[in-house]
Scaffold this active site. Structure first.
Site, mmCIF file in Angstrom:
data_model
loop_
_atom_site.group_PDB
_atom_site.id
_atom_site.type_symbol
_atom_site.label_atom_id
_atom_site.label_comp_id
_atom_site.label_asym_id
_atom_site.label_seq_id
_atom_site.Cartn_x
_atom_site.Cartn_y
_atom_site.Cartn_z
ATOM 1 N N HIS A 41 37.675 42.824 26.834
ATOM 2 C CA HIS A 41 38.651 43.596 27.629
ATOM 3 C C HIS A 41 38.668 45.077 27.256
ATOM 4 O O HIS A 41 39.707 45.718 27.293
ATOM 5 C CB HIS A 41 40.054 42.979 27.516
ATOM 6 C CG HIS A 41 40.129 41.629 28.173
ATOM 7 N ND1 HIS A 41 40.546 41.458 29.465
ATOM 8 C CD2 HIS A 41 39.797 40.400 27.717
ATOM 9 C CE1 HIS A 41 40.491 40.165 29.779
ATOM 10 N NE2 HIS A 41 40.028 39.509 28.739
ATOM 11 N N ASP A 43 36.180 47.190 28.627
ATOM 12 C CA ASP A 43 35.498 48.004 29.652
ATOM 13 C C ASP A 43 36.487 48.781 30.516
ATOM 14 O O ASP A 43 36.309 49.975 30.750
ATOM 15 C CB ASP A 43 34.500 47.185 30.492
ATOM 16 C CG ASP A 43 35.059 45.937 31.143
ATOM 17 O OD1 ASP A 43 36.252 45.618 30.926
ATOM 18 O OD2 ASP A 43 34.305 45.279 31.890
ATOM 19 N N SER A 74 25.188 28.366 50.214
ATOM 20 C CA SER A 74 24.968 28.223 48.771
ATOM 21 C C SER A 74 24.723 26.755 48.448
ATOM 22 O O SER A 74 25.400 25.883 48.980
ATOM 23 C CB SER A 74 26.193 28.721 48.015
ATOM 24 O OG SER A 74 26.158 28.228 46.689
ATOM 25 N N GLY A 132 33.009 32.098 32.996
ATOM 26 C CA GLY A 132 32.981 33.193 32.029
ATOM 27 C C GLY A 132 31.588 33.728 31.772
ATOM 28 O O GLY A 132 31.389 34.545 30.881
ATOM 29 N N SER A 134 29.822 35.137 34.252
ATOM 30 C CA SER A 134 29.621 36.170 35.278
ATOM 31 C C SER A 134 28.759 35.754 36.447
ATOM 32 O O SER A 134 27.873 36.503 36.882
ATOM 33 C CB SER A 134 28.999 37.419 34.658
ATOM 34 O OG SER A 134 30.009 38.288 34.328
ATOM 35 N N SER A 135 29.024 34.579 36.981
ATOM 36 C CA SER A 135 28.268 34.186 38.173
ATOM 37 C C SER A 135 28.571 35.141 39.327
ATOM 38 O O SER A 135 27.694 35.434 40.134
ATOM 39 C CB SER A 135 28.577 32.746 38.558
ATOM 40 O OG SER A 135 29.974 32.565 38.631
ATOM 41 N N GLU A 168 33.593 44.353 43.522
ATOM 42 C CA GLU A 168 34.588 43.556 42.785
ATOM 43 C C GLU A 168 35.954 44.247 42.809
ATOM 44 O O GLU A 168 36.975 43.620 43.065
ATOM 45 C CB GLU A 168 34.098 43.384 41.347
ATOM 46 C CG GLU A 168 34.809 42.331 40.568
ATOM 47 C CD GLU A 168 34.264 40.931 40.816
ATOM 48 O OE1 GLU A 168 35.091 40.050 41.096
ATOM 49 O OE2 GLU A 168 33.041 40.722 40.731
ATOM 50 N N ASP A 180 30.264 43.441 33.524
ATOM 51 C CA ASP A 180 29.482 42.311 34.032
ATOM 52 C C ASP A 180 28.332 42.776 34.921
ATOM 53 O O ASP A 180 27.201 42.294 34.809
ATOM 54 C CB ASP A 180 30.382 41.353 34.820
ATOM 55 C CG ASP A 180 31.531 40.844 33.971
ATOM 56 O OD1 ASP A 180 31.464 40.987 32.738
ATOM 57 O OD2 ASP A 180 32.495 40.310 34.543
HETATM 58 C C1 GLA Z 1 35.779 39.818 32.992
HETATM 59 C C2 GLA Z 1 35.688 41.152 33.725
HETATM 60 C C3 GLA Z 1 34.998 42.208 32.840
HETATM 61 C C4 GLA Z 1 35.659 42.295 31.478
HETATM 62 C C5 GLA Z 1 35.827 40.911 30.870
HETATM 63 C C6 GLA Z 1 36.654 40.913 29.599
HETATM 64 O O1 GLA Z 1 34.519 39.294 32.775
HETATM 65 O O2 GLA Z 1 34.972 40.982 34.928
HETATM 66 O O3 GLA Z 1 34.985 43.444 33.507
HETATM 67 O O4 GLA Z 1 36.878 42.979 31.581
HETATM 68 O O5 GLA Z 1 36.452 39.992 31.762
HETATM 69 O O6 GLA Z 1 35.959 41.528 28.561
#
Ligand code: GLA
Length: 393
Positions: A41, A43, A74, A132, A134-135, A168, A180
């Site tokens: 958290h 970024d 998909s 978690g 990042s798909s 996003e 991400d």
């Molecule tokens: C998610 C968000 C990122 C980042 C993380 C926490 O993945 O998309 O931008 O803030 O949470 O580190």
């Protein structure tokens, strides 16, 4: 995933494309998912992060159309979408679900280039969805890469990442930072990305996979990136930053302050905001130590930074949950584990453990037993490797 499994996935995507659209796809692309070693958290607080693109991600088979029809399918999602350019909503809509990501990218290209041609797209991947890893960023980046290739826009990787990030933030409405999309777009084999989000600037730092395994541990606890909880944290950090600016000194980002500043502002801030800011400030220190450890090849020290990061995200930032705490504790109790923490936003989904080479799957077995005893759920385990950036296949 073995080479054969990957080939089967690609064959399944092509076969589905043929079945849905009556012809083979013109081109295929890939973009990786990511884990984040340290820098939770940070970024969106103008701090640093240390993510790694992994050897899993999202594939898309794509053909550009002569008209303005957009068809999205998909392998992993029930809903398919068939619409014309004029029907693409100006902002993401819940009824479009996963399709908001490609539609947002399409929108982004249209506003930048004026092009509004249609596409036939079939997605497939080997990342667990909403866990978690990042798909969603991988879908955005792979779609941006595909459109860039068809339109010959010549965007570089950073421009693709920024475009995907705008999707996003602006289209889907999650107030996330840039980690991400940058991690996916700028992945480099054998390296993690040290990203200074305030610039943004970045450098790649070597990660030696022969000295440290990355075990991903999926609690299977659903974690729709709970927009509300996530956006709450963003808002709390903005308030803490504002308080620091008014009471101590004016710095551009919350991550720029130090603990003495925070102490000086403590009477002006409630206890929750204080803890949120303390996480951000102390996590910046863990990034510095993490990078030094990586450069020295000291994975035991890197692991200690992961452990401390998990504690801080759990206690000060409160984005962990019992499942993530139990699974990371169970991992730390195993021989050969350097450290463990949740990855991604938290609230459920996956954690990672750094493990001595060769021990990862044994650790997985032991942790799996503890987790099943506690929750009656079979957690998922997998060894991840450092991946490449996005590519055309
Ligand atoms: C998610 C968000 C990122 C980042 C993380 C926490 O993945 O998309 O931008 O803030 O949470 O580190």
């Amino acid at each position: 995933m073995t080479g054969t499994e990957r080939q089967q996935l690609l064959d399944a995507i092509r076969a589905r494309f043929l079945r849905e659209f009556g012809a083979a796809p013109a081109r295929m692309f890939f973009a990786p998912g990511r884990i984040n070693l340290v820098g939770a958290h940070l970024d969106y607080n103008g701090g640093d992060v240390l993510p790694m693109a992994v050897d899993r991600g999202v594939y898309v088979a794509a053909t550009m159309r002569d008209d303005d029809r957009i068809r999205l399918v998909s392998l992993d999602q029930k809903s398919a979408h068939d619409l014309t350019a004029g029907k693409v909503p100006p902002r993401g809509e819940p009824s479009y679900g996963w399709a908001n990501y490609p539609l947002g990218v399409w929108h982004g290209f249209r506003s930048r280039t004026g092009r509004a041609r249609g596409f036939d797209l079939v997605y497939g991947g080997d990342l667990p969805m909403a866990s978690g890893l990042s798909s969603s960023a991988a879908i955005e980046v792979v779609t941006a890469l595909a459109f860039d290739a068809f339109y010959k826009t010549g965007y570089d990787r950073q421009q693709l990442a920024l475009l995907a990030h705008r999707v996003e933030n602006g289209y889907v409405g999650l107030r996330c930072g840039i980690m991400d999309q940058f991690a996916s777009a700028l992945g480099k084999p054998g390296h993690v990305l040290w990203l200074h989000c305030a610039g943004p600037r970045y450098e790649h730092v070597p990660f030696d996979g022969s000295r440290c395994e990355v075990l991903v541990m999926d609690t299977k606890k659903p974690r729709s990136l709970s927009k509300t909880h996530f956006n709450d944290r963003v808002a709390q950090c903005a308030t803490a930053h504002e308080t620091l600016r008014n009471h101590v000194r004016d710095l551009p980002h919350l991550a720029d302050y130090d603990l003495a500043d925070l102490e000086a502002a403590s009477s002006a801030m409630d206890e929750v905001l204080f803890r949120r800011a303390r996480h951000v400030i102390t996590e910046m220190g863990r990034i510095q130590k993490g990078v030094v450890a990586l450069r020295a090849g000291d994975y035991a020290e890197l692991g200690r930074q992961l452990d401390a990061s998990h504690r801080s995200t759990a206690v000060d930032y409160e984005v962990s949950c019992r499942e993530l705490d139990v699974i990371t504790d169970a991992a730390r109790a195993q021989k050969g584990v350097f450290g463990a923490r949740l990855t991604g936003a938290g609230f459920g989904g996956c954690a990672i453990a750094l493990v001595e080479p060769g021990l990862g799957m044994r650790v997985a077995e032991q942790v799996g037993k503890v987790f099943a005893r506690e929750f009656g759920v079979n957690a998922g385990f997998d060894l991840l490797r450092v991946g490449t950036g996005p590519v055309e296949l």
